[in-house]
Design a protein around this motif. Structure first.
Motif, PDB file in Angstrom:
ATOM      1  N   GLN A 139     -80.775-103.128 -29.772  1.00 31.55           N
ATOM      2  CA  GLN A 139     -80.353-102.447 -28.727  1.00 31.55           C
ATOM      3  C   GLN A 139     -80.226-101.049 -28.725  1.00 31.55           C
ATOM      4  O   GLN A 139     -80.696-100.010 -28.060  1.00 31.55           O
ATOM      5  CB  GLN A 139     -78.883-102.868 -28.306  1.00 31.55           C
ATOM      6  CG  GLN A 139     -78.280-102.250 -27.109  1.00 31.55           C
ATOM      7  CD  GLN A 139     -78.847-102.518 -25.743  1.00 31.55           C
ATOM      8  OE1 GLN A 139     -79.421-103.570 -25.547  1.00 31.55           O
ATOM      9  NE2 GLN A 139     -79.235-101.490 -24.972  1.00 31.55           N
ATOM     10  N   GLU A 140     -79.580-100.418 -30.101  1.00 32.62           N
ATOM     11  CA  GLU A 140     -79.706 -98.966 -30.365  1.00 32.62           C
ATOM     12  C   GLU A 140     -81.090 -98.475 -30.519  1.00 32.62           C
ATOM     13  O   GLU A 140     -81.242 -97.432 -29.928  1.00 32.62           O
ATOM     14  CB  GLU A 140     -78.942 -98.787 -31.663  1.00 32.62           C
ATOM     15  CG  GLU A 140     -77.460 -99.035 -31.580  1.00 32.62           C
ATOM     16  CD  GLU A 140     -76.706 -99.405 -32.890  1.00 32.62           C
ATOM     17  OE1 GLU A 140     -75.224 -98.943 -32.743  1.00 32.62           O
ATOM     18  OE2 GLU A 140     -77.219 -99.644 -33.707  1.00 32.62           O
ATOM     19  N   MET A 141     -81.998 -99.047 -30.980  1.00 27.15           N
ATOM     20  CA  MET A 141     -83.421 -98.575 -31.228  1.00 27.15           C
ATOM     21  C   MET A 141     -83.944 -98.654 -29.766  1.00 27.15           C
ATOM     22  O   MET A 141     -84.953 -97.425 -29.415  1.00 27.15           O
ATOM     23  CB  MET A 141     -84.323 -99.657 -32.208  1.00 27.15           C
ATOM     24  CG  MET A 141     -85.289 -98.900 -32.466  1.00 27.15           C
ATOM     25  SD  MET A 141     -85.278 -97.360 -33.421  1.00 27.15           S
ATOM     26  CE  MET A 141     -87.167 -97.109 -33.914  1.00 27.15           C
ATOM     27  N   ALA A 142     -84.004 -99.455 -29.020  1.00 25.98           N
ATOM     28  CA  ALA A 142     -84.508 -99.445 -27.747  1.00 25.98           C
ATOM     29  C   ALA A 142     -83.919 -98.289 -26.936  1.00 25.98           C
ATOM     30  O   ALA A 142     -84.764 -97.458 -26.436  1.00 25.98           O
ATOM     31  CB  ALA A 142     -84.155-100.724 -27.082  1.00 25.98           C
ATOM     32  N   GLN A 143     -82.529 -98.206 -26.802  1.00 25.60           N
ATOM     33  CA  GLN A 143     -81.997 -96.949 -26.250  1.00 25.60           C
ATOM     34  C   GLN A 143     -82.488 -95.886 -26.473  1.00 25.60           C
ATOM     35  O   GLN A 143     -82.776 -94.794 -26.018  1.00 25.60           O
ATOM     36  CB  GLN A 143     -80.474 -96.991 -26.395  1.00 25.60           C
ATOM     37  CG  GLN A 143     -79.802 -96.071 -25.484  1.00 25.60           C
ATOM     38  CD  GLN A 143     -78.299 -96.324 -25.598  1.00 25.60           C
ATOM     39  OE1 GLN A 143     -77.711 -97.220 -26.211  1.00 25.60           O
ATOM     40  NE2 GLN A 143     -77.365 -95.446 -24.668  1.00 25.60           N
ATOM     41  N   ALA A 144     -82.750 -95.440 -28.011  1.00 30.37           N
ATOM     42  CA  ALA A 144     -83.168 -94.359 -28.681  1.00 30.37           C
ATOM     43  C   ALA A 144     -84.615 -94.034 -28.320  1.00 30.37           C
ATOM     44  O   ALA A 144     -84.890 -92.845 -28.084  1.00 30.37           O
ATOM     45  CB  ALA A 144     -82.779 -94.426 -30.252  1.00 30.37           C
ATOM     46  N   PRO A 182     -86.538-100.579 -22.268  1.00 29.07           N
ATOM     47  CA  PRO A 182     -85.682-101.727 -21.984  1.00 29.07           C
ATOM     48  C   PRO A 182     -85.645-102.377 -23.418  1.00 29.07           C
ATOM     49  O   PRO A 182     -86.624-102.750 -24.266  1.00 29.07           O
ATOM     50  CB  PRO A 182     -86.309-102.464 -21.111  1.00 29.07           C
ATOM     51  CG  PRO A 182     -87.165-101.479 -20.101  1.00 29.07           C
ATOM     52  CD  PRO A 182     -87.593-100.379 -21.319  1.00 29.07           C
ATOM     53  N   LEU A 183     -84.486-103.252 -23.471  1.00 29.26           N
ATOM     54  CA  LEU A 183     -84.199-103.921 -24.929  1.00 29.26           C
ATOM     55  C   LEU A 183     -85.300-105.031 -24.946  1.00 29.26           C
ATOM     56  O   LEU A 183     -85.960-105.143 -25.919  1.00 29.26           O
ATOM     57  CB  LEU A 183     -82.833-104.610 -24.947  1.00 29.26           C
ATOM     58  CG  LEU A 183     -82.435-105.538 -25.825  1.00 29.26           C
ATOM     59  CD1 LEU A 183     -82.561-104.980 -27.260  1.00 29.26           C
ATOM     60  CD2 LEU A 183     -81.254-106.210 -25.846  1.00 29.26           C
ATOM     61  N   ARG A 184     -85.527-105.575 -23.908  1.00 26.87           N
ATOM     62  CA  ARG A 184     -86.634-106.574 -23.900  1.00 26.87           C
ATOM     63  C   ARG A 184     -87.652-106.389 -24.170  1.00 26.87           C
ATOM     64  O   ARG A 184     -88.304-107.016 -24.979  1.00 26.87           O
ATOM     65  CB  ARG A 184     -86.513-107.527 -22.314  1.00 26.87           C
ATOM     66  CG  ARG A 184     -87.357-108.756 -22.499  1.00 26.87           C
ATOM     67  CD  ARG A 184     -86.383-109.903 -23.049  1.00 26.87           C
ATOM     68  NE  ARG A 184     -87.522-111.092 -23.370  1.00 26.87           N
ATOM     69  CZ  ARG A 184     -87.337-111.631 -24.505  1.00 26.87           C
ATOM     70  NH1 ARG A 184     -86.147-111.421 -25.345  1.00 26.87           N
ATOM     71  NH2 ARG A 184     -88.183-112.722 -24.800  1.00 26.87           N
ATOM     72  N   SER A 185     -88.431-105.257 -23.652  1.00 30.05           N
ATOM     73  CA  SER A 185     -89.550-104.716 -24.037  1.00 30.05           C
ATOM     74  C   SER A 185     -89.646-104.406 -25.529  1.00 30.05           C
ATOM     75  O   SER A 185     -90.622-104.527 -26.260  1.00 30.05           O
ATOM     76  CB  SER A 185     -89.993-103.408 -23.428  1.00 30.05           C
ATOM     77  OG  SER A 185     -89.966-103.634 -21.928  1.00 30.05           O
ATOM     78  N   TYR A 186     -88.802-103.679 -26.119  1.00 32.42           N
ATOM     79  CA  TYR A 186     -88.734-103.429 -27.572  1.00 32.42           C
ATOM     80  C   TYR A 186     -88.623-104.900 -28.345  1.00 32.42           C
ATOM     81  O   TYR A 186     -89.430-104.908 -29.224  1.00 32.42           O
ATOM     82  CB  TYR A 186     -87.274-102.787 -27.840  1.00 32.42           C
ATOM     83  CG  TYR A 186     -87.298-102.434 -29.419  1.00 32.42           C
ATOM     84  CD1 TYR A 186     -88.100-101.393 -29.903  1.00 32.42           C
ATOM     85  CD2 TYR A 186     -86.556-103.249 -30.180  1.00 32.42           C
ATOM     86  CE1 TYR A 186     -88.136-101.096 -31.328  1.00 32.42           C
ATOM     87  CE2 TYR A 186     -86.675-103.302 -31.642  1.00 32.42           C
ATOM     88  CZ  TYR A 186     -87.382-101.781 -32.123  1.00 32.42           C
ATOM     89  OH  TYR A 186     -87.326-101.805 -33.442  1.00 32.42           O
TER      90      TYR A 186
END
Length: 141
Positions: free
Chosen positions: A16-21, A25-29
């Motif tokens: 979640q943190e990496m996707a946000q950074a 979107p979390l799902r795509s990451y």
């Protein structure tokens, strides 16, 4: 190709943190990390930028506008490449941003110059981020 999972774990971040950074979107990451979607150059650039932002997040920033610097590095065959542009506060900041964002081997020899006036179109850089671009410009002597 960048191993996003190893990169994320090295930064001690959750998915979640990496996707946000990275601004995605979390799902795509998760799909990329699981191998359902390929890692594209834009993902590598976003992951490298996220790592850079995380490393400097507690550093005090100046209120002064960023300045443009030209940086080039010598390849393994001894030739100088075309310059890169980087917006930075000063020379040391430009070097740090270049190595962190361009993913150039830190043992590579580099040259750096403050950009000359008139080299780029006049525009405001008050809100510029760490922009790094490869340019097909001759090196100004």
């Amino acid at each position: 190709m960048l191993d996003l999972k190893a990169h994320r774990i090295g930064l001690n971040l959750t998915q979640q943190e990496m996707a946000q950074a990275m601004g995605m979107p979390l799902r795509s990451y998760q799909d990329i990390e699981a191998g359902k979607n390929p890692v594209r150059p834009v993902h590598e650039a976003a992951a490298n930028y996220a790592a850079y932002v995380i490393r400097i997040k507690d550093r005090t920033k100046s209120d002064d506008p960023l300045r443009l610097f030209l940086i080039r590095f010598k390849s393994h065959d001894g030739r100088w490449g075309n310059p890169w542009t980087v917006w930075a506060e000063d020379f040391p900041d430009a070097v740090e941003r270049f190595y962190n964002l361009a993913r150039v081997d830190k043992t590579s020899e580099i040259q750096i110059k403050g950009a000359l006036s008139g080299l780029i179109p006049d525009h405001s850089i008050d809100h510029a981020e760490a922009v790094l671009e490869h340019r097909d410009w001759p090196w100004p002597d």
